[in-house]
Design an enzyme around this catalytic site. Sequence first.
Site, mmCIF file in Angstrom:
data_model
loop_
_atom_site.group_PDB
_atom_site.id
_atom_site.type_symbol
_atom_site.label_atom_id
_atom_site.label_comp_id
_atom_site.label_asym_id
_atom_site.label_seq_id
_atom_site.Cartn_x
_atom_site.Cartn_y
_atom_site.Cartn_z
ATOM 1 N N CYS A 391 0.832 -1.213 0.000
ATOM 2 C CA CYS A 391 0.000 0.000 0.000
ATOM 3 C C CYS A 391 0.866 1.263 0.000
ATOM 4 C CB CYS A 391 -0.992 -0.041 1.160
ATOM 5 S SG CYS A 391 -2.451 0.924 0.784
ATOM 6 N N HIS A 515 -3.512 -4.968 0.344
ATOM 7 C CA HIS A 515 -2.868 -5.503 1.557
ATOM 8 C C HIS A 515 -2.986 -7.034 1.572
ATOM 9 C CE1 HIS A 515 -2.365 -1.729 3.854
ATOM 10 N NE2 HIS A 515 -3.439 -1.329 3.205
ATOM 11 N N GLU A 517 -1.536 -9.040 3.317
ATOM 12 C CA GLU A 517 -1.354 -9.582 4.678
ATOM 13 C C GLU A 517 -2.675 -9.939 5.353
ATOM 14 O OE1 GLU A 517 -0.727 -6.477 3.747
ATOM 15 O OE2 GLU A 517 -1.090 -4.991 5.319
HETATM 16 N N1 GLN Z 1 -2.071 6.698 2.759
HETATM 17 C C1 GLN Z 1 -2.153 5.990 1.540
HETATM 18 C C2 GLN Z 1 -3.519 6.125 0.880
HETATM 19 O O1 GLN Z 1 -4.458 6.555 1.502
HETATM 20 C C3 GLN Z 1 -1.818 4.530 1.770
HETATM 21 C C4 GLN Z 1 -2.792 3.823 2.641
HETATM 22 C C5 GLN Z 1 -2.247 2.555 3.256
HETATM 23 O O2 GLN Z 1 -1.058 2.314 3.239
HETATM 24 N N2 GLN Z 1 -3.110 1.753 3.839
HETATM 25 O O3 GLN Z 1 -3.677 5.812 -0.264
#
Ligand code: GLN
Length: 561
Positions: A391, A515, A517
């Site tokens: 992410c 994600h 994970e």
């Molecule tokens: N802050 C980034 C976004 O909003 C990444 C979010 C994250 O890593 N969960 O896109």
Amino acid sequence: MPTEPETGYDETLGNKFVFVTGGVMSGLGKGITAASTGRLLSNAGFDVTAVKVDPYLNVDAGTMNPFQHGEVYVLKDGGEVDLDLGNYERFLDIDMTSKHNVTTGKVYQSVIEKERSGDYLGKTVQVIPHVTDDIKRRIREVAEGSDVCIIEVGGTVGDIEGMPYLEALRQFAHEEDEEDIQFIHVTLVPYSKNGEQKTKPTQHSVKELRSIGLQPDILVGRADDRLDPETKEKIALFCDVPTEAVFSNPDVPDIYQVPLMVEDEGLDEYVMERLDLADDALPEAERHNEWRELVTQDQSGTVNVALVGKYGLEDAYLSIYESLKHAGLAHNVNVETEWIHAEELADGTDGQLDGMDAVVVPGGFGSRGTEGKMEAIRYARENGVPYLGLCLGFQLAVVEYARNVLGLEGAHSAELDEETPYPVIDILPEQEGVDDMGGTMRLGAHVTEIEEDTLAHRIYDDDSCTERHRHRYEVNPEYIDDLEAAGLRFSGESGRRMEILELPEHPYFLGTQFHPEFRSRPGRASPPFVGLLDAALELQGESTEEKRTDGPADEAEEVEV
Ligand code: GLN
């Protein structure tokens, strides 16, 4: 590990409810005890589900600070929940939904909405029965379709916030047949200075439960070691349960061993007996044994992984630690995950990543630590160290590439620098419009199409994958061609959104906008993590191979000379 229960829901059994409360203090690991008990019931062939009750006023965990509460876990339906739900998903190998997390915020929200729309027909709306009814309705709704539902009540007995839940439990006991319901109370058994196990805190906690009309059926004592027989007898006497209903839950080095320990204590058998399930359980020889096999297998070798994040707290990145562990189990290798303080890398990695076999940059929000994370990414990219960016770790890999390879000085994510001349990560117009309760986040499971002949395709071994998301920002479509022309490859996409990136010339450089994970399980490790360890092990093998060939060859030459 084929962990889906084979028997499925048996309607003749009806729903069984196992309530788990905690006493004396929080942080006793009652969730793990509950999840472990569930795992064993599932091993015995029952269809098990779980509900986590969080007695706080937040509607969900979406806005909670990971430093205080640990990571925000994301469910497939986009529910943002307490990390305990991750433990249930991993232990039970089930997919949960927002409904499996009952919070006081949700309960009150629906009661107040009903009141506003006149559903209570002018009655006075009260904690009993309206709030307690809503709690019971939610639990029954989740339990529907499973043989056994485990309900963990967060917090400690005696907390003001927990009172409506305990009252709902009391009513449950009143409404259900005796053999359909069990109350497990997990407490702390501390040691006195002379090493004696003390039962008084347990006695007080049970007294508190009984004062509100709840009598636990089973007591589980958390202690450094197993409870002494005399301790069990004393607890049984003072808390009014049979001695066989008192179980130990000693510390174990790894939470995955808790199911084995609970099984050795016989807690699962006792629960099945009391719930009148013993006759329907698989015979012992036929029970699913994969969990025990998996966690007792011999591991050899170690892979050192640097997790470059802003929080020095394992719980803040719990699912990533777990996913690395799962990948280690898949490879039979130990994984040592070392947290590296991202802020300390802002002026360069300065040897801090030397000796690391792999680098992971996790998700996150806000600019703290981002320069250091990009230094870590640059280090991995330039030195051929296996890299996995999740992410924000994906987005920063794009920024780092734009700055240091494309030469776009000052490139950034618009989230982190609104003034950047090159917003290579930006919010897409379609995302700006989304506003549902908690904000404008893209949440939950979405499908990613994977291009053939790519690293992503190799690790997923499929043309698509469905993974969970939690983000607002995306790769800015205006920069995609330039980034790709400079060598970065977007190998996974979801419509206009870039989902996976990789560097074809690198041993393993993978970033995912999603994600992975949150879908990793002990017996089904997540492909990006398995791939990371694969690459790290291969490089380890090559370097030992090099050393081996270097060593004897030199000696041989010396002999010849
Ligand atoms: N802050 C980034 C976004 O909003 C990444 C979010 C994250 O890593 N969960 O896109």
